[in-house]
Design a protein around this motif. Structure first.
Motif, PDB file in Angstrom:
ATOM      1  N   VAL A  86    -109.878  -3.025  27.051  1.00  0.00           N
ATOM      2  CA  VAL A  86    -108.753  -2.341  26.416  1.00  0.00           C
ATOM      3  C   VAL A  86    -108.980  -0.835  26.476  1.00  0.00           C
ATOM      4  O   VAL A  86    -108.070  -0.067  26.815  1.00  0.00           O
ATOM      5  CB  VAL A  86    -108.567  -2.807  24.958  1.00  0.00           C
ATOM      6  N   GLY A  87    -110.188  -0.406  26.152  1.00  0.00           N
ATOM      7  CA  GLY A  87    -110.512   1.017  26.192  1.00  0.00           C
ATOM      8  C   GLY A  87    -110.372   1.595  27.589  1.00  0.00           C
ATOM      9  O   GLY A  87    -109.861   2.708  27.764  1.00  0.00           O
ATOM     10  N   THR A 139    -114.566   8.951  27.619  1.00  0.00           N
ATOM     11  CA  THR A 139    -114.743   7.495  27.595  1.00  0.00           C
ATOM     12  C   THR A 139    -115.412   7.063  26.302  1.00  0.00           C
ATOM     13  O   THR A 139    -114.979   6.098  25.660  1.00  0.00           O
ATOM     14  CB  THR A 139    -115.568   7.023  28.811  1.00  0.00           C
ATOM     15  N   GLY A 140    -116.461   7.766  25.905  1.00  0.00           N
ATOM     16  CA  GLY A 140    -117.142   7.435  24.656  1.00  0.00           C
ATOM     17  C   GLY A 140    -116.214   7.496  23.460  1.00  0.00           C
ATOM     18  O   GLY A 140    -116.243   6.613  22.590  1.00  0.00           O
ATOM     19  N   MET A 141    -115.372   8.518  23.409  1.00  0.00           N
ATOM     20  CA  MET A 141    -114.440   8.660  22.286  1.00  0.00           C
ATOM     21  C   MET A 141    -113.395   7.548  22.290  1.00  0.00           C
ATOM     22  O   MET A 141    -113.074   6.986  21.238  1.00  0.00           O
ATOM     23  CB  MET A 141    -113.764  10.033  22.336  1.00  0.00           C
ATOM     24  N   VAL A 142    -112.877   7.201  23.472  1.00  0.00           N
ATOM     25  CA  VAL A 142    -111.873   6.136  23.567  1.00  0.00           C
ATOM     26  C   VAL A 142    -112.475   4.797  23.154  1.00  0.00           C
ATOM     27  O   VAL A 142    -111.838   4.002  22.451  1.00  0.00           O
ATOM     28  CB  VAL A 142    -111.261   6.073  24.983  1.00  0.00           C
ATOM     29  N   MET A 143    -113.720   4.528  23.572  1.00  0.00           N
ATOM     30  CA  MET A 143    -114.362   3.258  23.195  1.00  0.00           C
ATOM     31  C   MET A 143    -114.557   3.188  21.687  1.00  0.00           C
ATOM     32  O   MET A 143    -114.334   2.143  21.070  1.00  0.00           O
ATOM     33  CB  MET A 143    -115.695   3.076  23.927  1.00  0.00           C
ATOM     34  N   ALA A 144    -114.944   4.300  21.069  1.00  0.00           N
ATOM     35  CA  ALA A 144    -115.120   4.326  19.613  1.00  0.00           C
ATOM     36  C   ALA A 144    -113.791   4.028  18.917  1.00  0.00           C
ATOM     37  O   ALA A 144    -113.729   3.203  17.992  1.00  0.00           O
ATOM     38  CB  ALA A 144    -115.666   5.680  19.167  1.00  0.00           C
ATOM     39  N   GLU A 145    -112.725   4.662  19.370  1.00  0.00           N
ATOM     40  CA  GLU A 145    -111.403   4.432  18.776  1.00  0.00           C
ATOM     41  C   GLU A 145    -110.946   2.994  18.980  1.00  0.00           C
ATOM     42  O   GLU A 145    -110.362   2.378  18.077  1.00  0.00           O
ATOM     43  CB  GLU A 145    -110.379   5.391  19.395  1.00  0.00           C
ATOM     44  N   THR A 146    -111.221   2.452  20.155  1.00  0.00           N
ATOM     45  CA  THR A 146    -110.783   1.085  20.467  1.00  0.00           C
ATOM     46  C   THR A 146    -111.490   0.069  19.590  1.00  0.00           C
ATOM     47  O   THR A 146    -110.854  -0.808  18.986  1.00  0.00           O
ATOM     48  CB  THR A 146    -111.014   0.773  21.959  1.00  0.00           C
ATOM     49  N   TYR A 152    -114.106  -3.235  14.109  1.00  0.00           N
ATOM     50  CA  TYR A 152    -115.567  -3.182  14.180  1.00  0.00           C
ATOM     51  C   TYR A 152    -116.089  -1.949  13.458  1.00  0.00           C
ATOM     52  O   TYR A 152    -115.379  -0.948  13.321  1.00  0.00           O
ATOM     53  CB  TYR A 152    -116.028  -3.171  15.641  1.00  0.00           C
ATOM     54  N   ARG A 153    -117.330  -2.037  12.995  1.00  0.00           N
ATOM     55  CA  ARG A 153    -117.992  -0.915  12.324  1.00  0.00           C
ATOM     56  C   ARG A 153    -118.962  -0.280  13.309  1.00  0.00           C
ATOM     57  O   ARG A 153    -119.888  -0.925  13.788  1.00  0.00           O
ATOM     58  CB  ARG A 153    -118.753  -1.409  11.085  1.00  0.00           C
ATOM     59  N   LEU A 154    -118.727   0.979  13.636  1.00  0.00           N
ATOM     60  CA  LEU A 154    -119.527   1.660  14.648  1.00  0.00           C
ATOM     61  C   LEU A 154    -120.824   2.204  14.069  1.00  0.00           C
ATOM     62  O   LEU A 154    -120.830   2.814  12.998  1.00  0.00           O
ATOM     63  CB  LEU A 154    -118.725   2.800  15.267  1.00  0.00           C
ATOM     64  N   VAL A 155    -121.910   1.967  14.800  1.00  0.00           N
ATOM     65  CA  VAL A 155    -123.211   2.514  14.457  1.00  0.00           C
ATOM     66  C   VAL A 155    -123.626   3.395  15.630  1.00  0.00           C
ATOM     67  O   VAL A 155    -123.891   2.902  16.727  1.00  0.00           O
ATOM     68  CB  VAL A 155    -124.263   1.400  14.229  1.00  0.00           C
ATOM     69  N   GLU A 156    -123.623   4.716  15.407  1.00  0.00           N
ATOM     70  CA  GLU A 156    -123.961   5.635  16.501  1.00  0.00           C
ATOM     71  C   GLU A 156    -125.461   5.627  16.750  1.00  0.00           C
ATOM     72  O   GLU A 156    -126.267   5.755  15.829  1.00  0.00           O
ATOM     73  CB  GLU A 156    -123.489   7.054  16.177  1.00  0.00           C
ATOM     74  N   LEU A 157    -125.823   5.467  18.022  1.00  0.00           N
ATOM     75  CA  LEU A 157    -127.231   5.522  18.410  1.00  0.00           C
ATOM     76  C   LEU A 157    -127.706   6.964  18.345  1.00  0.00           C
ATOM     77  O   LEU A 157    -126.993   7.878  18.765  1.00  0.00           O
ATOM     78  CB  LEU A 157    -127.415   4.986  19.830  1.00  0.00           C
ATOM     79  N   PRO A 158    -128.914   7.188  17.847  1.00  0.00           N
ATOM     80  CA  PRO A 158    -129.422   8.563  17.781  1.00  0.00           C
ATOM     81  C   PRO A 158    -129.774   9.077  19.179  1.00  0.00           C
ATOM     82  O   PRO A 158    -130.125   8.306  20.067  1.00  0.00           O
ATOM     83  CB  PRO A 158    -130.676   8.430  16.910  1.00  0.00           C
ATOM     84  N   ARG A 159    -129.642  10.374  19.365  1.00  0.00           N
ATOM     85  CA  ARG A 159    -130.033  11.010  20.635  1.00  0.00           C
ATOM     86  C   ARG A 159    -131.542  11.241  20.586  1.00  0.00           C
ATOM     87  O   ARG A 159    -132.008  12.363  20.343  1.00  0.00           O
ATOM     88  CB  ARG A 159    -129.270  12.316  20.838  1.00  0.00           C
ATOM     89  N   LEU A 160    -132.276  10.151  20.797  1.00  0.00           N
ATOM     90  CA  LEU A 160    -133.739  10.161  20.723  1.00  0.00           C
ATOM     91  C   LEU A 160    -134.298   9.405  21.925  1.00  0.00           C
ATOM     92  O   LEU A 160    -133.563   8.653  22.575  1.00  0.00           O
ATOM     93  CB  LEU A 160    -134.206   9.468  19.429  1.00  0.00           C
ATOM     94  N   PRO A 161    -135.593   9.578  22.228  1.00  0.00           N
ATOM     95  CA  PRO A 161    -136.193   8.839  23.342  1.00  0.00           C
ATOM     96  C   PRO A 161    -135.968   7.333  23.190  1.00  0.00           C
ATOM     97  O   PRO A 161    -135.781   6.823  22.076  1.00  0.00           O
ATOM     98  CB  PRO A 161    -137.679   9.194  23.248  1.00  0.00           C
ATOM     99  N   VAL A 162    -136.000   6.636  24.312  1.00  0.00           N
ATOM    100  CA  VAL A 162    -135.612   5.219  24.331  1.00  0.00           C
ATOM    101  C   VAL A 162    -136.421   4.378  23.350  1.00  0.00           C
ATOM    102  O   VAL A 162    -135.866   3.486  22.701  1.00  0.00           O
ATOM    103  CB  VAL A 162    -135.663   4.652  25.771  1.00  0.00           C
TER     104      VAL A 162
END
Length: 195
Positions: A86-87, A139-146, A152-162
């Motif tokens: 959909v996104g 794309t990231g913003m559209v997926m979050a909105e979708t 769904y409840r979004l949990v943002e991944l931290p910008r940290l090493p893998v």
């Protein structure tokens, strides 16, 4: 089933592969596999040729992955899910067919969805990822909105090493306290028999 989504080049597949190495079951991303196959056979269901057909193939792939994952009795990480189709259509400015909307409402995942935000430090292009930085961020913003639109409840991944991202996800999966993970909202669909 837990979805990991986001824009291209945000580190989600690297994260899923690292979690797979730690014993977490995962399902691969549809888009890259479809592109490889279509290029190999000279097909046109590609994001730079026939976006609507590409979306249909992604939908079929995501439904098959959903059925496979539903037969697993522990948490499964999905590299994207049905709402990503959909996104994708939204991002392309294409109409969303009723059957795609129905699929996103019917084939559900755990309410907690991990989203990998755009991360300039790790973004890169390759033969299958042709999007530029602006399209990756959008794309990231559209997926979050979708995903939010589908409840769904979004949990943002931290910008940290893998490895730090791996620990973050494992804590959210509660794999030590709940070996089978929190319950998913699933329709009454008989899993596809494999033989």
């Amino acid at each position: 089933m837990f979805v990991v989504t986001g824009g291209p080049g945000s580190g989600k597949t690297t994260l899923i592969n690292a979690l797979h190495d730690r014993g977490v079951v995962s399902m691969p991303e549809a888009g890259r596999a479809i592109i490889r196959d279509q290029v190999q056979i000279g097909g046109t269901a590609l994001p730079w040729a026939d976006r609507a057909m590409f979306a249909e193939l992604m939908l079929g792939w995501e439904l098959r992955s959903w059925h496979e994952a539903s037969a697993v009795e522990r948490p499964v990480l999905m590299d994207r899910g049905v709402p990503d189709v959909v996104g994708y259509l939204t991002l392309c400015g294409l109409p969303i067919p009723a059957h795609v909307e129905a699929a996103a409402n019917t084939y559900r995942y755990n309410r907690k969805v991990f989203i990998a935000p755009y991360w300039d430090d790790i973004f890169g292009q390759d033969a299958e990822r042709k999007q530029d930085k602006e399209e990756a961020e959008e794309t990231g913003m559209v997926m979050a909105e979708t995903y939010a639109r589908f409840g769904y409840r979004l949990v943002e991944l931290p910008r940290l090493p893998v490895e730090r991202r791996v620990q973050f996800v494992l804590e959210h999966l509660n794999v030590n306290r709940h070996p089978n993970g929190p319950p998913d909202r699933r329709p009454k669909v008989t899993p596809v028999a494999r033989g």
